[in-house]
Design a protein around this motif. Structure first.
Motif, PDB file in Angstrom:
ATOM      1  N   THR A 174       0.079  -5.482  10.897  1.00  5.83           N
ATOM      2  CA  THR A 174       0.229  -5.238  12.110  1.00  5.83           C
ATOM      3  C   THR A 174       0.897  -3.764  12.060  1.00  5.83           C
ATOM      4  OG1 THR A 174       1.102  -7.447  12.851  1.00  5.83           O
ATOM      5  CG2 THR A 174       1.496  -5.698  14.471  1.00  5.83           C
ATOM      6  N   PRO A 175      -0.123  -2.766  12.950  1.00  8.64           N
ATOM      7  CA  PRO A 175      -1.038  -3.140  13.583  1.00  8.64           C
ATOM      8  C   PRO A 175      -2.457  -3.313  12.642  1.00  8.64           C
ATOM      9  CG  PRO A 175      -0.643  -0.542  13.362  1.00  8.64           C
ATOM     10  CD  PRO A 175       0.548  -1.481  12.840  1.00  8.64           C
ATOM     11  N   THR A 176      -3.309  -3.911  13.177  1.00  8.41           N
ATOM     12  CA  THR A 176      -4.451  -4.258  12.266  1.00  8.41           C
ATOM     13  C   THR A 176      -5.115  -3.144  11.763  1.00  8.41           C
ATOM     14  OG1 THR A 176      -6.459  -5.454  11.900  1.00  8.41           O
ATOM     15  CG2 THR A 176      -6.049  -4.556  13.973  1.00  8.41           C
ATOM     16  N   ARG A 177      -5.469  -3.172  10.458  1.00  7.94           N
ATOM     17  CA  ARG A 177      -6.222  -1.936   9.604  1.00  7.94           C
ATOM     18  C   ARG A 177      -6.981  -2.721   8.511  1.00  7.94           C
ATOM     19  NH1 ARG A 177      -1.042  -2.119   7.757  1.00  7.94           N
ATOM     20  NH2 ARG A 177      -0.796  -1.688   5.473  1.00  7.94           N
ATOM     21  N   VAL A 178      -7.784  -1.504   8.098  1.00  6.41           N
ATOM     22  CA  VAL A 178      -8.575  -2.227   6.941  1.00  6.41           C
ATOM     23  C   VAL A 178      -7.759  -1.917   5.673  1.00  6.41           C
ATOM     24  CG1 VAL A 178     -10.609  -1.546   5.433  1.00  6.41           C
ATOM     25  CG2 VAL A 178     -10.841  -1.282   7.855  1.00  6.41           C
ATOM     26  N   THR A 179      -7.547  -2.819   4.922  1.00  6.75           N
ATOM     27  CA  THR A 179      -6.491  -2.803   3.871  1.00  6.75           C
ATOM     28  C   THR A 179      -7.607  -2.890   2.251  1.00  6.75           C
ATOM     29  OG1 THR A 179      -6.318  -5.056   3.854  1.00  6.75           O
ATOM     30  CG2 THR A 179      -4.827  -3.796   4.751  1.00  6.75           C
ATOM     31  N   PRO A 227      -7.096  -6.673  -1.690  1.00  5.92           N
ATOM     32  CA  PRO A 227      -5.757  -6.356  -1.672  1.00  5.92           C
ATOM     33  C   PRO A 227      -4.436  -7.187  -1.910  1.00  5.92           C
ATOM     34  CG  PRO A 227      -6.615  -6.448   0.338  1.00  5.92           C
ATOM     35  CD  PRO A 227      -7.858  -6.930  -0.539  1.00  5.92           C
ATOM     36  N   ARG A 228      -3.680  -6.663  -2.412  1.00  7.73           N
ATOM     37  CA  ARG A 228      -2.082  -7.525  -2.743  1.00  7.73           C
ATOM     38  C   ARG A 228      -1.400  -7.016  -1.545  1.00  7.73           C
ATOM     39  NH1 ARG A 228      -6.179  -9.341  -5.774  1.00  7.73           N
ATOM     40  NH2 ARG A 228      -5.480 -10.676  -7.273  1.00  7.73           N
ATOM     41  N   LEU A 229      -0.782  -7.791  -0.379  1.00 10.27           N
ATOM     42  CA  LEU A 229      -0.309  -7.279   0.488  1.00 10.27           C
ATOM     43  C   LEU A 229       1.374  -6.999  -0.040  1.00 10.27           C
ATOM     44  CD1 LEU A 229      -1.566  -8.883   3.848  1.00 10.27           C
ATOM     45  CD2 LEU A 229      -2.120  -6.595   2.644  1.00 10.27           C
ATOM     46  N   ALA A 230       1.979  -6.502   0.762  1.00  9.85           N
ATOM     47  CA  ALA A 230       3.621  -6.475   0.121  1.00  9.85           C
ATOM     48  C   ALA A 230       4.338  -7.928   0.216  1.00  9.85           C
ATOM     49  CB  ALA A 230       4.478  -5.392   1.259  1.00  9.85           C
ATOM     50  N   PRO A 246       5.884  -1.009  -3.094  1.00  7.90           N
ATOM     51  CA  PRO A 246       6.725  -1.650  -2.016  1.00  7.90           C
ATOM     52  C   PRO A 246       5.866  -1.672  -0.794  1.00  7.90           C
ATOM     53  CG  PRO A 246       7.184   0.840  -1.921  1.00  7.90           C
ATOM     54  CD  PRO A 246       6.304   0.285  -3.141  1.00  7.90           C
ATOM     55  N   ASN A 247       4.820  -1.410  -0.544  1.00  9.11           N
ATOM     56  CA  ASN A 247       3.820  -1.432   0.533  1.00  9.11           C
ATOM     57  C   ASN A 247       2.660  -2.349   0.096  1.00  9.11           C
ATOM     58  OD1 ASN A 247       5.311   0.109   2.260  1.00  9.11           O
ATOM     59  ND2 ASN A 247       4.429   1.844   1.524  1.00  9.11           N
ATOM     60  N   GLY A 248       2.438  -2.818  -1.101  1.00  9.98           N
ATOM     61  CA  GLY A 248       1.528  -3.601  -1.574  1.00  9.98           C
ATOM     62  C   GLY A 248       0.563  -2.793  -2.413  1.00  9.98           C
ATOM     63  N   PHE A 249      -0.600  -3.083  -3.042  1.00 16.07           N
ATOM     64  CA  PHE A 249      -1.623  -2.435  -3.695  1.00 16.07           C
ATOM     65  C   PHE A 249      -2.950  -3.095  -3.674  1.00 16.07           C
ATOM     66  CE2 PHE A 249       0.351  -5.566  -6.711  1.00 16.07           C
ATOM     67  CZ  PHE A 249      -0.502  -5.950  -7.401  1.00 16.07           C
TER      68      PHE A 249
END
Length: 803
Positions: free
Chosen positions: A257-262, A306-309, A320-323
């Motif tokens: 949130t907000p939705t985005r391309v990760t 992607p690996r989210l936080a 800290p914000n994933g990778f």
């Protein structure tokens, strides 16, 4: 069933009467650069694939052969040979998968919808080496180890001949679907340089949103030079450099949130260098020494999921914000040959030896090993796959004045193959010393451990006899037989009968019947990818095992045997003036097909758990000779050349492939013979991938126009629906039916400057997007089974200079 036999015949009839590749073009060795020469008359397009009789044109053969000029392959926006081939040859498909590890970088091509490794690839008539990669992920061609066509630069080509017919009796293993014979330039003079730059200008509409992209460029520079020496000696040098930025067609991620391309979903980033040298010279009056060598270095970087936080808390101090892990493959491919051919007591003799080697080194970048916590490295060396082969062959032929003519050919071939897996660094696959908790291995792509390391080889020797008799002016008969011996699985034999009857000078009937085989590759026999995790303080293994390993044997695994086929074809050839039409129907029955099983987990039953317990294995999969299938289809190629004095020359082509694959459900094994109740060996998704993974209908219409130094190529390609199968029907992803239009305008002086402007996918067509219900992460925006990819509109310019 995608379509019924009546539909095949109806569409074939429509194509036949509609008429119109600048498909088959020049086959004469290049002496000057030219704006790439105009196609000669059809009856002068001499082929060397599918027949060992000299002087036979593609319209005079008993088997269907496409002759694709280097010009047609180079006059496109793409510089990938696999993609260029699929554009001009409807029977060839080149999917562009993403998020499937090494297959992102080394993409396989298919012929007539069969597995990529069921098509034999030759370079100047000599067997090319396969890639070291075994495609074990869920893409088209799963389980195959095929030749990487993109290791051959288009600038080095004179032409490619595609034999669309079973040819194991003539060429040996792998030629079940047919043969792709790459012919290199033989130039004594001339040369040229070319630079191509292109970028995407596309609107991306995915399930959860829309966006526009202008950029993601690709730059390619190529050059070639012909050098002459002596009376007939030549050395042709070719080189190519490509730099491609990655594309991204991922959907918006609903988990943030907000939705985005990760994610990053599309073509990988690529930088590669390729060089070829092709040479030959006469020795005395009747002999020629020849050889070639090619080398490619490719650095490719694709993305894992992607690996989210929220999932990367173990390394929150690093990310800290994933990778987003990056899978980096560094592939080096070398192949070469040296040969001597000439006349010996009236016999044409060709003796050659060839070597090919492919190494793929894996790296995982921008990643982490959770078991190391915040002390984890971020870049890992994961190990390497290596495949190599030696091939030595002797071919002898002679024409006799028996009947109208009788061509007798025979020969022997020996081959040695090797396959090796070398492990990566410990952090790429395992735990740090003294630690037994957490999830080990590099995220995105775990490395090969010492348990995966393997080195195996085998040898093969074969002999063949190939007879071709022109019995009368109208009647041609061909007979071929081949016997082979492999040091691992023993002996096999194949045969072929070819017939052709010219009813009139403008109408002929032709047909073939043959048996074929494909030896299991060393990659399929011995590839090992086993990961170790700690459960209750003990290391537990899971992964892919050789079928003859103790683990697989416990579950019923057996030594792999060759795949076998029975091929039938029946066709017609019609020609009149500048018009020619070929229609060829075919049926291929395959048995003993190899497929990679599903994971058989200890949790399935107490019996499976007991079988796996002695090996500390929780789940295993392996290859099985477990399927039978039938392929039916029709190939149609219509071509018409019109020369209008003031309006220039028009070259019309209409070509199509209609193809239907059906797996015999009764052949699907329900058990390996040792487990009861039986686990699922081949899931629904695996069967549907074979049946529905390539288009049942592919039609291509091309118009080539030229007037003096100006030329235009316009092409429209229609692709039928393809299904990317899920575990249930509700999870299936459909590509839909789509037509892709390409346009190129050229100024092509015979010598001097050249320029081209073009657009691939002019109308910005995409496959149907992946619906939100089947895309919980938002990464897979489009089906990667799409036969035309999912890149969108691509605009390019090409400039060159010939001398």
């Amino acid at each position: 069933m995608r379509f019924r036999t009546s539909s095949l015949l109806a569409i074939a009839t429509t194509l036949a009467v509609a008429a119109p590749p600048a498909f088959a073009q020049d086959t004469t060795p290049t002496a000057e650069p030219q704006a790439e020469p105009a196609a000669p008359a059809e009856d002068t397009q001499i082929v060397v694939t599918g027949t060992r009789a000299q002087g036979r044109s593609r319209l005079d053969t008993a088997s269907p052969v496409d002759v694709l000029s280097g010009t047609a392959l180079r006059n496109q926006g793409t510089t990938e040979l696999g993609a260029a081939l699929s554009t001009v040859a409807p029977s060839i498909d080149f999917p562009r998968p993403s998020a499937v590890d090494g297959t992102d970088a080394i993409r396989p091509a298919t012929l007539r919808g069969l597995s990529p490794d069921q098509t034999l690839v030759l370079i100047n008539g000599v067997r090319a080496n396969a890639s070291a990669l075994l495609n074990i992920n869920g893409s088209v061609g799963r389980g195959s180890a095929a030749v990487d066509l993109n290791t051959i630069p288009a600038t080095a080509l004179e032409r490619i001949e595609v034999l669309r017919d079973g040819a194991s009796a003539q060429y040996g293993s792998d030629a079940i679907a047919g043969v792709i014979n790459v012919r290199l330039r033989e130039a004594r003079s001339g040369g040229g340089v070319t630079a191509t730059y292109g970028f995407y200008a596309t609107d991306i509409d995915t399930a959860r949103g829309s966006r526009s992209v202008t950029g993601e460029p690709t730059f390619t520079a190529s050059a070639w030079q012909g050098l002459g020496f002596g009376n007939d000696g030549y050395v042709t040098l070719s080189g190519e450099y490509t730099k491609r930025e990655p594309t991204n067609r991922a959907d918006f991620d609903p988990r943030v949130t907000p939705t985005r391309v990760t994610g990053r979903f599309g073509d990988p980033e690529v930088e590669q260098y390729t060089g070829y040298i092709n040479a030959g010279t006469g020795i005395g009056d009747n002999w020629k020494l020849y050889g070639w060598f090619g080398y490619q270095d490719r650095d490719s970087r694709s993305a894992a999921f992607p690996r989210l936080a929220s999932a990367a808390t173990a390394v929150s101090g690093i990310y800290p914000n994933g990778f987003l892990p990056i899978i980096n493959t560094k592939s080096t491919n070398a192949n070469g040959a040296l040969g001597l051919k000439g006349d010996l007591a009236g016999w044409n003799v060709d003796l050659n030896v060839a070597y090919g080697r492919n190494k793929i080194a894996y790296y995982t970048r921008n990643s982490a090993n959770y078991a190391y916590g915040n002390a984890s490295p971020t870049n890992f060396y994961d190990g390497a796959l290596i495949y190599d082969q030696w091939v030595a062959g002797l071919d002898v032929s002679r024409s006799f004045d028996v009947f109208q003519s009788l061509n007798v050919a025979f020969g022997v071939e020996g081959r040695r193959e090797g396959f090796k897996i070398t492990p990566g660094e410990q952090a790429s696959y395992g735990y740090p010393t003294g630690v037994t908790t957490g999830t080990p291995g590099a995220q995105g792509f775990g490395g090969f451990s010492p348990a995966n390391a393997i080195e195996r080889g085998r040898k093969n020797v074969s002999g063949y006899v190939d007879l071709e008799a022109q019995v009368t002016d109208k009647f041609l008969v061909g007979l071929a037989g081949r016997a082979e011996h492999y040091t691992d699985f023993g002996d096999t034999g194949t045969g072929k009968v070819s017939l052709r009857y010219d009813v009139t000078p403008w109408f002929a009937l032709r047909g073939t019947a043959s048996t074929g085989f494909r030896a299991p590759s060393l990659q399929q026999q011995y590839f090992t990818s086993v990961a170790s995790v700690i459960q209750n303080g003990n290391p537990i293994l899971t992964g892919t095992f050789p079928s003859v390993s103790p683990v697989a044997t416990a579950l019923g695994g057996l030594p792999l045997e060759p795949e076998r086929s029975t091929n039938l074809s029946l066709g017609t050839v019609i020609r009149s003036g500048g018009f020619d039409l070929t229609v060829d129907a075919y049926q291929i029955r395959l048995r003993n097909q190899l497929a990679l099983s599903e994971n058989i987990a200890s949790s399935f039953s107490p019996q499976v758990a007991a079988l796996l317990l002695p090996y500390n294995v929780s789940a295993a999969r392996f290859f099985i000779n477990g399927l039978r299938s039938r392929v039916r289809g029709v190939d149609v190629v219509a071509h018409y050349k019109l020369r209008a004095d003031d309006a220039g020359t028009f070259d019309f082509t209409l070509a199509g492939n209609l193809n239907q694959t059906k797996v015999d459900r009764s052949s699907i094994p329900t058990s390996t013979g040792t487990v009861n109740p039986a686990p699922t060996l081949f899931a629904r998704s695996r069967i549907y991938s074979i049946e529905q993974g390539t288009p049942g209908e592919k039609l291509t219409g091309t118009i080539d126009w030229s007037l003096d130094k100006l030329a235009i190529t316009a092409r429209a390609s229609y692709y039928g629906n393809v299904i990317q199968p899920g575990t249930t029907p509700a999870a299936d992803i459909y590509t839909g039916k789509h037509t892709i239009a390409d346009l190129e305008l050229r100024y092509q002086a015979l010598k001097g400057a050249q320029i081209a402007l073009g657009v691939n996918n002019l109308f910005d067509e995409y496959p149907d997007y992946t619906i939100a219900a089947n895309n919980s992460t938002g990464v897979v925006g489009f089906p990667y089974y799409s036969p035309f990819g999912f890149g969108g509109r691509y605009i390019y310019a090409r400039i060159g200079l010939n001398w």
